[in-house]
Write a protein that holds these residues in place. Structure first.
Motif, PDB file in Angstrom:
ATOM      1  N   GLU A  57       0.851  -1.184   0.000  1.00 56.21           N
ATOM      2  CA  GLU A  57       0.000   0.000   0.000  1.00 56.21           C
ATOM      3  C   GLU A  57       0.892   1.242   0.000  1.00 56.21           C
ATOM      4  O   GLU A  57       1.768   1.391   0.844  1.00 56.21           O
ATOM      5  CB  GLU A  57      -0.934   0.016   1.212  1.00 56.21           C
ATOM      6  CG  GLU A  57      -1.966   1.129   1.131  1.00 56.21           C
ATOM      7  CD  GLU A  57      -2.973   1.102   2.256  1.00 56.21           C
ATOM      8  OE1 GLU A  57      -4.084   1.614   2.045  1.00 56.21           O
ATOM      9  OE2 GLU A  57      -2.658   0.579   3.345  1.00 56.21           O
ATOM     10  N   THR A  58       0.658   2.122  -0.973  1.00 56.06           N
ATOM     11  CA  THR A  58       1.474   3.326  -1.118  1.00 56.06           C
ATOM     12  C   THR A  58       0.725   4.593  -0.723  1.00 56.06           C
ATOM     13  O   THR A  58       1.342   5.616  -0.440  1.00 56.06           O
ATOM     14  CB  THR A  58       1.967   3.479  -2.564  1.00 56.06           C
ATOM     15  OG1 THR A  58       0.824   3.539  -3.435  1.00 56.06           O
ATOM     16  CG2 THR A  58       2.870   2.326  -2.962  1.00 56.06           C
ATOM     17  N   LYS A  59      -0.600   4.523  -0.734  1.00 54.58           N
ATOM     18  CA  LYS A  59      -1.402   5.692  -0.361  1.00 54.58           C
ATOM     19  C   LYS A  59      -2.729   5.205   0.199  1.00 54.58           C
ATOM     20  O   LYS A  59      -3.408   4.393  -0.418  1.00 54.58           O
ATOM     21  CB  LYS A  59      -1.642   6.590  -1.576  1.00 54.58           C
ATOM     22  CG  LYS A  59      -2.401   7.863  -1.239  1.00 54.58           C
ATOM     23  CD  LYS A  59      -2.595   8.728  -2.476  1.00 54.58           C
ATOM     24  CE  LYS A  59      -3.398   9.964  -2.130  1.00 54.58           C
ATOM     25  NZ  LYS A  59      -3.750  10.731  -3.331  1.00 54.58           N
ATOM     26  N   ALA A  60      -3.069   5.719   1.356  1.00 52.05           N
ATOM     27  CA  ALA A  60      -4.353   5.394   1.980  1.00 52.05           C
ATOM     28  C   ALA A  60      -5.256   6.620   1.905  1.00 52.05           C
ATOM     29  O   ALA A  60      -4.775   7.752   1.912  1.00 52.05           O
ATOM     30  CB  ALA A  60      -4.147   4.985   3.433  1.00 52.05           C
ATOM     31  N   PRO A  61      -6.562   6.411   1.829  1.00 53.22           N
ATOM     32  CA  PRO A  61      -7.479   7.559   1.844  1.00 53.22           C
ATOM     33  C   PRO A  61      -7.335   8.367   3.137  1.00 53.22           C
ATOM     34  O   PRO A  61      -6.842   7.852   4.147  1.00 53.22           O
ATOM     35  CB  PRO A  61      -8.859   6.901   1.763  1.00 53.22           C
ATOM     36  CG  PRO A  61      -8.609   5.563   1.139  1.00 53.22           C
ATOM     37  CD  PRO A  61      -7.262   5.145   1.644  1.00 53.22           C
ATOM     38  N   ALA A  62      -7.776   9.587   3.117  1.00 53.27           N
ATOM     39  CA  ALA A  62      -7.679  10.482   4.280  1.00 53.27           C
ATOM     40  C   ALA A  62      -8.283   9.821   5.519  1.00 53.27           C
ATOM     41  O   ALA A  62      -9.349   9.223   5.458  1.00 53.27           O
ATOM     42  CB  ALA A  62      -8.395  11.792   3.984  1.00 53.27           C
ATOM     43  N   ILE A 121      -7.136   7.243   7.121  1.00 54.77           N
ATOM     44  CA  ILE A 121      -6.837   5.809   7.201  1.00 54.77           C
ATOM     45  C   ILE A 121      -5.319   5.631   7.199  1.00 54.77           C
ATOM     46  O   ILE A 121      -4.608   6.256   6.412  1.00 54.77           O
ATOM     47  CB  ILE A 121      -7.449   5.038   6.006  1.00 54.77           C
ATOM     48  CG1 ILE A 121      -8.955   5.295   5.898  1.00 54.77           C
ATOM     49  CG2 ILE A 121      -7.139   3.556   6.086  1.00 54.77           C
ATOM     50  CD1 ILE A 121      -9.779   4.787   7.062  1.00 54.77           C
ATOM     51  N   ALA A 122      -4.814   4.763   8.084  1.00 57.31           N
ATOM     52  CA  ALA A 122      -3.372   4.508   8.158  1.00 57.31           C
ATOM     53  C   ALA A 122      -2.953   3.520   7.068  1.00 57.31           C
ATOM     54  O   ALA A 122      -3.718   2.630   6.693  1.00 57.31           O
ATOM     55  CB  ALA A 122      -3.012   3.940   9.526  1.00 57.31           C
ATOM     56  N   LEU A 123      -1.732   3.695   6.574  1.00 58.13           N
ATOM     57  CA  LEU A 123      -1.172   2.738   5.618  1.00 58.13           C
ATOM     58  C   LEU A 123      -0.995   1.373   6.276  1.00 58.13           C
ATOM     59  O   LEU A 123      -0.699   1.289   7.477  1.00 58.13           O
ATOM     60  CB  LEU A 123       0.208   3.199   5.136  1.00 58.13           C
ATOM     61  CG  LEU A 123       0.268   4.272   4.073  1.00 58.13           C
ATOM     62  CD1 LEU A 123       1.722   4.687   3.844  1.00 58.13           C
ATOM     63  CD2 LEU A 123      -0.337   3.808   2.778  1.00 58.13           C
ATOM     64  N   LEU A 124      -1.153   0.320   5.481  1.00 58.52           N
ATOM     65  CA  LEU A 124      -0.850  -1.014   5.994  1.00 58.52           C
ATOM     66  C   LEU A 124       0.629  -1.070   6.336  1.00 58.52           C
ATOM     67  O   LEU A 124       1.470  -0.553   5.599  1.00 58.52           O
ATOM     68  CB  LEU A 124      -1.175  -2.080   4.942  1.00 58.52           C
ATOM     69  CG  LEU A 124      -2.649  -2.254   4.587  1.00 58.52           C
ATOM     70  CD1 LEU A 124      -2.792  -3.243   3.432  1.00 58.52           C
ATOM     71  CD2 LEU A 124      -3.436  -2.740   5.785  1.00 58.52           C
TER      72      LEU A 124
END
Length: 117
Positions: A75-80, A82-85
């Motif tokens: 995962e390179t970008k998470a929605p606002a 939300i934390a990255l995996l």
């Protein structure tokens, strides 16, 4: 969400946590080993980016056609909000028989609730 309960000490709040489909998460698909075609042609080197994908409204993704082999989704970008995996999701595409034109593979990525420190 939070649920409030009246106690003799005042209100007590219990957080409710649930998993839902997440739109807009971005992933890099990388080879975790050298990937070769059936004729021996090198198609991707270990660590090479082979695709970049974004989850749709339903939280699902599709990659371009990948060759059989070992990969990982990072995962390179998470929605606002939300934390990255924290870890990559490893997966393998393996031979499923000559009668199958496409060998689907499902991945399940869950972003577990974060601990408050």
């Amino acid at each position: 969400s939070a649920e409030a309960t009246d106690t003799k000490y005042g209100k007590q709040y219990e957080l409710k946590y649930s998993q839902t489909a997440l739109a807009g998460a971005e992933f890099d698909i990388k080879a975790t080993a050298d990937i070769y075609a059936a004729d021996g042609t090198l198609k991707a080197k270990q660590g090479q980016l082979v695709d970049h994908i974004t989850t749709g409204k339903d939280g699902k993704i599709s990659t371009k056609q990948l060759f059989l082999g070992s990969y990982e989704a990072v995962e390179t970008k998470a929605p606002a909000g939300i934390a990255l995996l924290e870890k990559a999701i490893p997966f393998q595409l393996t031979y499923a028989g000559q009668e199958l034109a496409i060998s689907p593979k499902a991945l399940n990525a869950q972003d577990n609730k974060q601990a408050v420190k």
